[in-house]
Design a protein around this motif. Sequence first.
Motif, short mmCIF file in Angstrom:
data_model
loop_
_atom_site.label_atom_id
_atom_site.label_comp_id
_atom_site.label_asym_id
_atom_site.label_seq_id
_atom_site.Cartn_x
_atom_site.Cartn_y
_atom_site.Cartn_z
N GLN A 15 0.82 -1.20 0.00
CA GLN A 15 0.00 0.00 0.00
C GLN A 15 0.86 1.26 0.00
OE1 GLN A 15 -2.47 -0.55 3.45
NE2 GLN A 15 -3.89 -1.95 2.41
N GLU A 16 1.89 1.27 0.82
CA GLU A 16 2.74 2.46 0.92
C GLU A 16 3.63 2.63 -0.31
OE1 GLU A 16 4.29 5.95 2.51
OE2 GLU A 16 2.50 4.79 3.06
N LEU A 17 4.25 1.54 -0.76
CA LEU A 17 5.16 1.65 -1.90
C LEU A 17 4.42 1.92 -3.20
CD1 LEU A 17 7.83 -1.11 -1.14
CD2 LEU A 17 7.92 1.35 -0.65
N SER A 18 3.15 1.54 -3.28
CA SER A 18 2.37 1.79 -4.50
C SER A 18 2.12 3.28 -4.71
CB SER A 18 1.03 1.05 -4.44
OG SER A 18 0.21 1.55 -3.40
N LYS A 19 2.37 4.09 -3.71
CA LYS A 19 2.27 5.55 -3.87
C LYS A 19 3.41 6.09 -4.73
CE LYS A 19 0.25 6.08 0.76
NZ LYS A 19 0.46 6.68 2.12
N TYR A 20 4.48 5.30 -4.86
CA TYR A 20 5.67 5.77 -5.55
C TYR A 20 6.04 4.93 -6.77
CZ TYR A 20 6.15 7.83 -0.89
OH TYR A 20 5.92 8.49 0.29
N LEU A 300 9.02 -1.20 9.37
CA LEU A 300 10.47 -1.01 9.29
C LEU A 300 10.99 -1.14 7.87
CD1 LEU A 300 13.18 -0.65 10.82
CD2 LEU A 300 13.30 -3.15 10.96
N ILE A 301 10.60 -2.19 7.17
CA ILE A 301 11.10 -2.42 5.81
C ILE A 301 10.65 -1.32 4.87
CG2 ILE A 301 10.89 -3.94 3.80
CD1 ILE A 301 12.87 -4.93 5.89
N THR A 302 9.40 -0.88 5.00
CA THR A 302 8.91 0.21 4.16
C THR A 302 9.73 1.47 4.38
OG1 THR A 302 6.66 -0.68 4.22
CG2 THR A 302 6.90 1.62 3.58
N ALA A 303 10.02 1.78 5.63
CA ALA A 303 10.80 2.98 5.94
C ALA A 303 12.21 2.88 5.36
CB ALA A 303 10.86 3.19 7.45
N LYS A 304 12.83 1.69 5.44
CA LYS A 304 14.18 1.51 4.92
C LYS A 304 14.22 1.64 3.40
CE LYS A 304 16.26 -1.29 8.59
NZ LYS A 304 16.95 -2.57 8.92
N VAL A 305 13.23 1.08 2.74
CA VAL A 305 13.18 1.18 1.28
C VAL A 305 13.00 2.63 0.85
CG1 VAL A 305 11.83 0.60 -0.77
CG2 VAL A 305 12.33 -1.17 0.92
N LYS A 306 12.11 3.34 1.51
CA LYS A 306 11.86 4.75 1.16
C LYS A 306 13.10 5.60 1.40
CE LYS A 306 7.97 6.60 2.48
NZ LYS A 306 6.82 6.99 3.35
N GLU A 307 13.81 5.32 2.49
CA GLU A 307 15.03 6.07 2.79
C GLU A 307 16.10 5.79 1.74
OE1 GLU A 307 18.30 6.69 6.40
OE2 GLU A 307 16.69 5.20 6.59
N ALA A 308 16.25 4.52 1.38
CA ALA A 308 17.28 4.14 0.40
C ALA A 308 17.04 4.77 -0.95
CB ALA A 308 17.33 2.62 0.27
N LEU A 309 15.77 4.92 -1.34
CA LEU A 309 15.42 5.47 -2.65
C LEU A 309 15.09 6.96 -2.59
CD1 LEU A 309 13.21 2.54 -4.01
CD2 LEU A 309 15.64 3.00 -4.48
N ASN A 310 15.25 7.53 -1.39
CA ASN A 310 15.00 8.96 -1.20
C ASN A 310 13.57 9.32 -1.59
OD1 ASN A 310 15.78 11.53 -0.34
ND2 ASN A 310 16.38 12.16 -2.43
N LEU A 311 12.63 8.51 -1.12
CA LEU A 311 11.22 8.74 -1.42
C LEU A 311 10.60 9.55 -0.27
CD1 LEU A 311 10.25 5.17 -2.63
CD2 LEU A 311 10.91 7.13 -4.03
N LYS A 312 9.99 10.62 -0.57
CA LYS A 312 9.40 11.50 0.46
C LYS A 312 7.90 11.25 0.57
CE LYS A 312 13.43 13.48 1.03
NZ LYS A 312 14.20 13.24 2.25
#
Length: 312
Positions: A15-20, A300-312
Amino acid sequence: MKCLIIDRVHELIGQELSKYMTVDTKLLPSTAELAQIIPDYDVLIMRVDPKITKEVIDAAKNLKVIGVCSVGLNHIDMDAAKAAGIQVFNAPGMNANAVAELTISKMLDMSRHVVPAHLDVTKNHEWDKYKFVGRELRGRTLGIMGFGRIGRRVGELARAFKMNVVAYDPFLKPEDFEKEHAKGVSTEELLKVSDYITIHVPLTKDTKDLISAKSIPDMKNDCIVLNMSRGGIVNEHDIYEALQKGEIGGYATDVMENELAGGIPGDNSFVSPLFDCDNFLVSPHLGAQSVDASYDIGVLITAKVKEALNLK
């Protein structure tokens, strides 16, 4: 960007990653299948299957991040991932309480013969409490192999049952054990004094067959061994022989050497000589299978993926 999810993980990740990015799901492909489909993806979300080999890494031309919704990373060729510039994140500690509670549950079930007593009533239609005289955890010694997040939580819960806790961890100092009200000991001492031995170490060349025909004779003959870590740390042939000969009190495990995360394909069945032992208890690697752990891991995993890809 595109994300591929290949195991059952908490829905919030998709759900969260589908925003990006576009998020696709293909549950538990083989290594060969994954190598064929991975070239289009930037993010891979998985647990412990299939193995991420160098061949998969080489095929993953666009892959930037692998998010592993579990603790162990022995199923991933980390050298190949590093060489390819792929960041790999796992979720240490997020399942610690879930696995620790399962460990205590199995200790209690084994000590009080819960499963055979249940079967005696429901299958044999007998009601005979005198067949199942167990023992309490109180006053017994629990030996913990690996005193990380899970091992420490197990020790904390064990103390509530008034158990004595000893632990082995080569990476800790004596004061680290003392802070957790445990006594740091050698593996030899742990095997000798423990009424229960619970394993919480990763599977490595040094820990493979940690419990085997070589170490079992050093244990008490009524010692109960518990493995909530990885198959292969306990040599299943050797512990079967020990159970048959009465050299140990029991074996309870959540993992086995030839397990598959998604079950056995086709019409095959999952079998082991251990299944014929009355003092054996197994579950299908469900240590982290709680709604609580799944959610915490997902966050946790969602936050790490977003940080690694610089997704705001």
